[in-house]
Design a protein around this motif. Sequence first.
Motif, PDB file in Angstrom:
ATOM      1  N   LEU A 254       0.830  -1.208   0.000  1.00 50.21           N
ATOM      2  CA  LEU A 254       0.000   0.000   0.000  1.00 50.21           C
ATOM      3  C   LEU A 254       0.867   1.260   0.000  1.00 50.21           C
ATOM      4  O   LEU A 254       0.521   2.248  -0.624  1.00 50.21           O
ATOM      5  N   GLY A 255       2.001   1.215   0.646  1.00 55.13           N
ATOM      6  CA  GLY A 255       2.912   2.362   0.687  1.00 55.13           C
ATOM      7  C   GLY A 255       4.236   2.070   0.015  1.00 55.13           C
ATOM      8  O   GLY A 255       5.263   2.669   0.368  1.00 55.13           O
ATOM      9  N   ALA A 256       4.236   1.167  -0.946  1.00 52.56           N
ATOM     10  CA  ALA A 256       5.485   0.730  -1.574  1.00 52.56           C
ATOM     11  C   ALA A 256       6.264   1.862  -2.232  1.00 52.56           C
ATOM     12  O   ALA A 256       7.485   1.832  -2.289  1.00 52.56           O
ATOM     13  N   MET A 257       5.575   2.894  -2.711  1.00 53.73           N
ATOM     14  CA  MET A 257       6.259   3.970  -3.419  1.00 53.73           C
ATOM     15  C   MET A 257       6.902   4.994  -2.473  1.00 53.73           C
ATOM     16  O   MET A 257       7.692   5.813  -2.899  1.00 53.73           O
ATOM     17  N   ILE A 258       6.611   4.898  -1.182  1.00 51.34           N
ATOM     18  CA  ILE A 258       7.217   5.822  -0.225  1.00 51.34           C
ATOM     19  C   ILE A 258       8.727   5.566  -0.213  1.00 51.34           C
ATOM     20  O   ILE A 258       9.166   4.412  -0.146  1.00 51.34           O
ATOM     21  N   PRO A 259       9.528   6.620  -0.295  1.00 51.70           N
ATOM     22  CA  PRO A 259      10.988   6.437  -0.314  1.00 51.70           C
ATOM     23  C   PRO A 259      11.494   5.686   0.917  1.00 51.70           C
ATOM     24  O   PRO A 259      10.930   5.795   2.011  1.00 51.70           O
ATOM     25  N   ARG A 260      12.566   4.947   0.726  1.00 53.01           N
ATOM     26  CA  ARG A 260      13.160   4.165   1.814  1.00 53.01           C
ATOM     27  C   ARG A 260      13.520   5.031   3.016  1.00 53.01           C
ATOM     28  O   ARG A 260      13.341   4.613   4.150  1.00 53.01           O
ATOM     29  N   GLU A 261      14.013   6.235   2.757  1.00 53.22           N
ATOM     30  CA  GLU A 261      14.424   7.093   3.867  1.00 53.22           C
ATOM     31  C   GLU A 261      13.259   7.530   4.752  1.00 53.22           C
ATOM     32  O   GLU A 261      13.454   8.018   5.856  1.00 53.22           O
ATOM     33  N   PHE A 262      12.038   7.324   4.266  1.00 46.62           N
ATOM     34  CA  PHE A 262      10.842   7.643   5.047  1.00 46.62           C
ATOM     35  C   PHE A 262      10.105   6.384   5.495  1.00 46.62           C
ATOM     36  O   PHE A 262       8.941   6.425   5.880  1.00 46.62           O
ATOM     37  N   GLY A 263      10.779   5.233   5.398  1.00 48.83           N
ATOM     38  CA  GLY A 263      10.213   3.989   5.889  1.00 48.83           C
ATOM     39  C   GLY A 263       9.483   3.145   4.866  1.00 48.83           C
ATOM     40  O   GLY A 263       8.921   2.109   5.203  1.00 48.83           O
ATOM     41  N   GLY A 264       9.473   3.582   3.612  1.00 47.28           N
ATOM     42  CA  GLY A 264       8.807   2.814   2.568  1.00 47.28           C
ATOM     43  C   GLY A 264       9.745   1.848   1.885  1.00 47.28           C
ATOM     44  O   GLY A 264      10.858   1.604   2.348  1.00 47.28           O
ATOM     45  N   MET A 265       9.304   1.324   0.766  1.00 46.37           N
ATOM     46  CA  MET A 265      10.104   0.361   0.024  1.00 46.37           C
ATOM     47  C   MET A 265      10.757   0.975  -1.209  1.00 46.37           C
ATOM     48  O   MET A 265      11.516   0.310  -1.899  1.00 46.37           O
ATOM     49  N   GLY A 266      10.450   2.228  -1.501  1.00 46.73           N
ATOM     50  CA  GLY A 266      11.098   2.911  -2.605  1.00 46.73           C
ATOM     51  C   GLY A 266      10.786   2.341  -3.981  1.00 46.73           C
ATOM     52  O   GLY A 266      11.619   2.390  -4.879  1.00 46.73           O
TER      53      GLY A 266
END
Length: 79
Positions: free
Chosen positions: A53-65
């Motif tokens: 659901l949040g896969a596109m959130i950047p890694r530096e913000f806890g997502g998978m980038g």
Amino acid sequence: MSTGGQGLASAIDFADEAHRIAAEIAGPVADEVDRDARFPREGVEALRESRLLGAMIPREFGGMGASTRDIAEITRILA
């Protein structure tokens, strides 16, 4: 498929997980969701638990980038 800098295995994992959710969770209740015009809670919960659901959130913000291409592939699978 683009891997968004995370390696081919992760991009394949996105698709594999989307296929699993579609087949095991969203698919079996799709007719009921449509018939009853209800929100597909089961599918959204599975996407949240799998972190898709949040896969596109950047890694530096806890997502998978995930890349835009990865998200498009996930969306295609779930559609």
